[in-house]
Scaffold this motif. Structure first.
Motif, mmCIF file in Angstrom:
data_model
loop_
_atom_site.group_PDB
_atom_site.id
_atom_site.type_symbol
_atom_site.label_atom_id
_atom_site.label_comp_id
_atom_site.label_asym_id
_atom_site.label_seq_id
_atom_site.Cartn_x
_atom_site.Cartn_y
_atom_site.Cartn_z
ATOM 1 N N LYS A 14 1.336 -0.735 -0.167
ATOM 2 C CA LYS A 14 0.131 -0.108 -0.017
ATOM 3 C C LYS A 14 0.475 0.937 -0.117
ATOM 4 N N TYR A 15 0.341 2.304 -0.843
ATOM 5 C CA TYR A 15 1.099 3.954 -0.875
ATOM 6 C C TYR A 15 0.239 4.887 -0.680
ATOM 7 N N GLU A 16 0.968 5.799 0.481
ATOM 8 C CA GLU A 16 -0.019 7.128 0.965
ATOM 9 C C GLU A 16 -0.936 7.398 -0.724
ATOM 10 N N ASP A 17 -1.115 8.009 -0.809
ATOM 11 C CA ASP A 17 -2.395 8.708 -1.978
ATOM 12 C C ASP A 17 -2.933 9.870 -1.728
ATOM 13 N N GLY A 18 -2.158 11.055 -1.609
ATOM 14 C CA GLY A 18 -2.668 12.460 -1.065
ATOM 15 C C GLY A 18 -2.683 12.464 -0.517
ATOM 16 N N ASN A 64 -4.774 8.337 3.513
ATOM 17 C CA ASN A 64 -5.886 7.764 2.527
ATOM 18 C C ASN A 64 -4.345 6.520 1.551
ATOM 19 N N TYR A 65 -4.751 5.389 1.808
ATOM 20 C CA TYR A 65 -3.660 4.538 0.957
ATOM 21 C C TYR A 65 -3.947 3.978 -0.266
ATOM 22 N N ARG A 66 -3.725 3.462 -1.190
ATOM 23 C CA ARG A 66 -3.962 2.837 -2.076
ATOM 24 C C ARG A 66 -2.583 1.591 -1.967
#
Length: 281
Positions: A14-18, A22-24
């Motif tokens: 998972k990586y941080e999105d914005g 929030n994770y993607r």
């Protein structure tokens, strides 16, 4: 002896999105193995997770959950990272990003110099690596004057000089013209067949995938199909459904079958197509 070069066990990334927590989910519970000496292609659309899983195989990124082992070494342990990267080299899309010197042979020597290899051995490795990629006559040239395909072969020689058992290619032909692509794929095939180097090739060119021992198809961070090129590409409808093509001759066979011609659905090459057409009554 460990017969598996790479093992991915229930990998989640998972990586941080914005920001704002929030994770993607880029990789969603992926398990796959690559055997020693195998030539495996990973296919998938943009955003399918194929490049992200490739970076796990070189310890460039570490799983959020699950484990990745390279030749039995756990990528999440800092003390293994140096050995993992010496053992599993990586070649990226843009050769300009991997070339660090102003003379070809100096560039190829860069990796072994960093490993602390003695000069006579470096000389031997540089010559041998350039020979393996058919670039020995360019050793005194400036890399920036070479074609894209030649630069990519110099980048491959630089990885070979580190003596890896495995090379992971992350879309190495994406920025090349057709003749450059052909040169690089021929080089990759030879490294596997002649020298027994384990190959993982990430690509979106179906014709390149035909050469593999095994294809793994990814979509939305998951493995959705796995098998020989013949098995994978005969699933024309399933491939199209996830937005992937099949080799042109395989698609032609598929269309001819739809028109009622008795022709195999697992044709991969022009020669096979010619044979099949000649056998039609």
């Amino acid at each position: 002896m460990n017969k598996k070069m790479i093992e991915c066990k229930n990998v989640v990334y998972k990586y941080e999105d914005g920001g704002e927590g929030n994770y993607r989910l880029a990789i969603d519970d992926v398990s796959m193995d690559v055997g020693k000496g195998e030539f495996v292609v990973i296919l998938g659309r943009n955003g399918s997770g194929k490049s992200t899983i490739a970076k796990h195989m070189n310890a460039l990124i570490i799983p959020t959950e699950g484990k990745v082992y390279v030749d039995g070494m756990d990528t999440s342990l800092m003390e293994n990272v140096w050995n993992i990267r010496s053992n599993a080299g990586m070649v990226f899309q843009n050769p300009d990003n991997q070339i660090v010197a102003t003379i070809v042979e100096e560039d190829v020597a860069f990796g072994p110099e960093n490993l602390g290899i003695e000069p006579a051995e470096i000389r031997r490795r540089v010559d041998e690596s350039l020979k393996r990629v058919n670039m020995q006559e360019y050793k005194k040239h400036a890399p920036h004057l070479l074609s894209g395909g030649q630069k990519q072969r110099v980048a491959i020689a630089g990885v070979l000089a580190m003596r890896p058992e495995c090379i992971i290619f992350d879309e190495p032909t994406a920025m090349l013209d057709p003749s450059g692509r052909k040169e690089v794929i021929k080089t990759i095939k030879e490294l596997n067949k002649k020298f027994g180097i384990t190959i993982v090739l990430i690509t979106h060119y179906m014709e390149e995938a035909v050469e593999a021992d095994r294809i793994i198809v990814m979509d939305s961070g998951k493995v959705i199909m796995e098998g020989s090129p013949r098995k994978i590409f005969s699933n024309v409808a399933a491939m199209k459904k996830i937005g992937l093509d099949v080799p042109q001759v395989t698609e032609l066979a598929y269309e001819l079958r739809k028109e009622g011609l008795d022709i195999d659905s697992d044709i991969l090459t022009i020669d096979e197509m010619v044979d099949a057409l000649c056998r039609l009554k």
